[in-house]
Design an enzyme around this catalytic site. Structure first.
Site, PDB file in Angstrom:
ATOM      1  N   GLU A 166       0.810  -1.220   0.000  1.00  0.00           N
ATOM      2  CA  GLU A 166       0.000   0.000   0.000  1.00  0.00           C
ATOM      3  C   GLU A 166       0.851   1.282   0.000  1.00  0.00           C
ATOM      4  O   GLU A 166       0.822   2.083   0.957  1.00  0.00           O
ATOM      5  CB  GLU A 166      -0.979  -0.022   1.177  1.00  0.00           C
ATOM      6  CG  GLU A 166      -1.933  -1.193   1.103  1.00  0.00           C
ATOM      7  CD  GLU A 166      -3.049  -1.161   2.139  1.00  0.00           C
ATOM      8  OE1 GLU A 166      -2.991  -0.365   3.087  1.00  0.00           O
ATOM      9  OE2 GLU A 166      -3.998  -1.957   1.987  1.00  0.00           O
ATOM     10  N   GLU A 353      -5.324  -8.304  -0.176  1.00  0.00           N
ATOM     11  CA  GLU A 353      -6.098  -7.924   1.014  1.00  0.00           C
ATOM     12  C   GLU A 353      -7.535  -7.607   0.623  1.00  0.00           C
ATOM     13  O   GLU A 353      -7.754  -6.806  -0.294  1.00  0.00           O
ATOM     14  CB  GLU A 353      -5.533  -6.671   1.698  1.00  0.00           C
ATOM     15  CG  GLU A 353      -4.340  -6.914   2.560  1.00  0.00           C
ATOM     16  CD  GLU A 353      -3.868  -5.641   3.223  1.00  0.00           C
ATOM     17  OE1 GLU A 353      -4.696  -4.798   3.626  1.00  0.00           O
ATOM     18  OE2 GLU A 353      -2.631  -5.464   3.308  1.00  0.00           O
TER      19      GLU A 353
END
Ligand SMILES: N=NNCCOCCOc1ccc(-c2cn(C[C@@H]3NC[C@@H](O)[C@H]3O)nn2)cc1
Length: 447
Positions: A166, A353
């Site tokens: 991320e 995720e």
């Protein structure tokens, strides 16, 4: 009822991250990370929570792997704490740190579970932050030194690598919005950091190739979806700016070798001057073997002049929300994945995720997290739609195996399919664990 069937070679997994589950913050030769510092800064984390103990997975990893074995997963995505390997960020290697990850990886392999290793999941050595952190290009070199050591140390054991988790959170959430470590509020700084992160990614992919390491390497951007409130061009453009901030800002450089002009122009209007050194874009756009995609939520939005950074506002549509307040928006996952295919072609994708926050507590030894099961059904259905639309999905890895330290939310927000009692550290498999186990065994579910 509808049967949602997945491809026969579909891989199923669970994900965690070092600072969120390991604990043992002062054991095994580990150095200090920016999250140790940030979590101990008053007001930064709910209830003043920190990762000193977390789920104590540093000591309980064998029990955790046995739960994964029972779950029947193919792949376990974990992250390595850089400060366990290089306590000062660079220089002297901490053998105890390497030994811990060998124990974990060996236990996974002995149980037929493939390790997927994230090299950087936000726990930067504080010693590097003290020298400017990701804003200092020397941190790029330190990351490549760390990645090189890990590649050589675990070559033959780990075959799936992710460089960064991320990068939007590492750069913008942590240095512009400021809710994550180190907690800056500077758009120029955050944007320059986003560039340095991409250079670090590219250089470590180059090193991976130079070393001739067996296996595959990628990175794991987080994504979101904003659906325009109307078909007015201003609404469409506003939504594309927010989506582009997560997707095109990070994926265009990797897959096209350039930043998206519409975002560069927008940031320039906000006073940002990105410093790009000769060769940076060639370095960044090293081919990757797969792409990790993290997705949680989306919204309906419309243009609003001078609102926030990107001139948009949410339109409340009363969607159901999870316990952390994020709308349940499964169509956003489909839209993100089809947009990525349209933009970047047939790149192999793992959902690295996807999951939900529900804070259900045990009752008579069971945790009835029906909300999480519904979320999984809706998002796996959206994933099945993307697969049917030709998106090259290789696997689905749910966040998270167990409740853990949810960053600024501390331990107040639970994302696990396994409940953790943070006083006793007792694990309790939730109803969603058993639902996911059956789905993995069948490779389908009935919606
Ligand atoms: N866009 N504008 N925002 C303006 C206001 O933002 C305020 C807060 O923002 C955010 C945005 C995103 C997140 C987030 C959390 N996770 C879950 C973790 N993923 C990696 C893994 O470690 C999980 O724990 N994924 N994303 C948190 C806060």
């Amino acid at each position: 009822m509808t049967i949602i069937q997945f491809p026969k070679d579909m891989k199923w997994g669970t994900a965690t991250a070092s600072y969120q589950i390991e604990g043992a913050a002062k054991e095994g030769g580990r150095g200090v990370s920016i999250w140790d510092t940030f979590s101990k800064t008053p007001g930064k984390v709910a209830n003043g929570d920190n990762g000193d103990v977390a789920c104590d997975s540093y000591h309980r990893y064998e029990e955790d792997v046995e739960m994964m074995k029972d779950l029947g997963i193919d792949v376990y995505r974990f992250s390595v704490a850089w400060p366990r390997i290089f306590p000062d960020g660079t220089g002297e290697v901490n053998q105890e740190g390497l030994d811990y990850y060998h124990r974990l990886v060996d236990k996974l392999l002995a149980n037929g579970i493939e390790p997927m290793c994230t090299l950087y999941h936000w726990d930067l050595p504080q010693a590097l932050q003290d020298k400017g952190g990701w804003n200092n290009r020397e941190t790029i070199d330190a990351f490549v030194e760390y990645a090189t050591l890990m590649f050589n140390e675990f070559s033959g054991k780990i075959n799936k690598w992710l460089t960064l988790n991320e990068p939007w959170c590492i750069s913008f959430l942590s240095n512009y919005i400021g809710v994550h470590a180190p907690g800056n509020h500077d758009l120029q700084l955050a944007t320059q950091i986003s560039h340095h992160l991409l250079v670090a990614h590219g250089k470590s992919v180059q090193k991976f190739r130079e070393l001739g390491i067996d296996g595959e390497i990628g990175f794991a951007p987080n994504t979101t979806w904003l659906e325009p409130f109307s078909n007015r061009q201003e609404d469409i453009d506003a939504c594309n700016r927010e989506i582009g901030w997560y997707i095109e800002w990070f994926m265009d450089p990797v897959f096209k070798g350039t930043y998206p002009t519409f975002m560069v122009d927008w940031f320039k209007k906000k006073g940002v001057e990105l410093v790009i050194e000769d060769g940076d874009m060639e370095t960044i756009s090293q081919p990757v073997d797969f792409l990790g995609i993290n997705y949680y939520t989306g919204h309906i939005a419309r243009y609003k002049e001078n609102e926030g950074l990107l001139d948009w506002e949410l339109v409340e549509m009363n969607y159901d929300r999870t316990d952390i307040g994020w709308p349940i928006f499964p169509e956003g996952l489909y839209n993100v994945l089809t947009r990525i295919k349209e933009s970047y072609g047939d790149v192999p994708i793992f959902i690295t995720e996807n999951g939900s926050c529900y804070n259900d507590e045990p009752e008579k030894g069971r945790v009835h997290d029906t909300g999480r099961i519904n979320y999984l059904e809706q998002h796996l259905t959206a994933l099945s739609r993307a697969i049917a639309s030709g998106v090259n999905i290789k696997g689905y890895i749910t966040w998270s195996l167990m409740d853990n330290f949810e960053w600024a939310e501390g331990y107040t927000m639970r994302f696990g399919i396994v409940h953790v009692n943070y006083r006793t550290l007792e694990r309790t498999k939730k109803d969603s664990f058993y639902w996911y186990k059956q789905t993995i065994a069948n490779n389908w579910f009935e919606s």
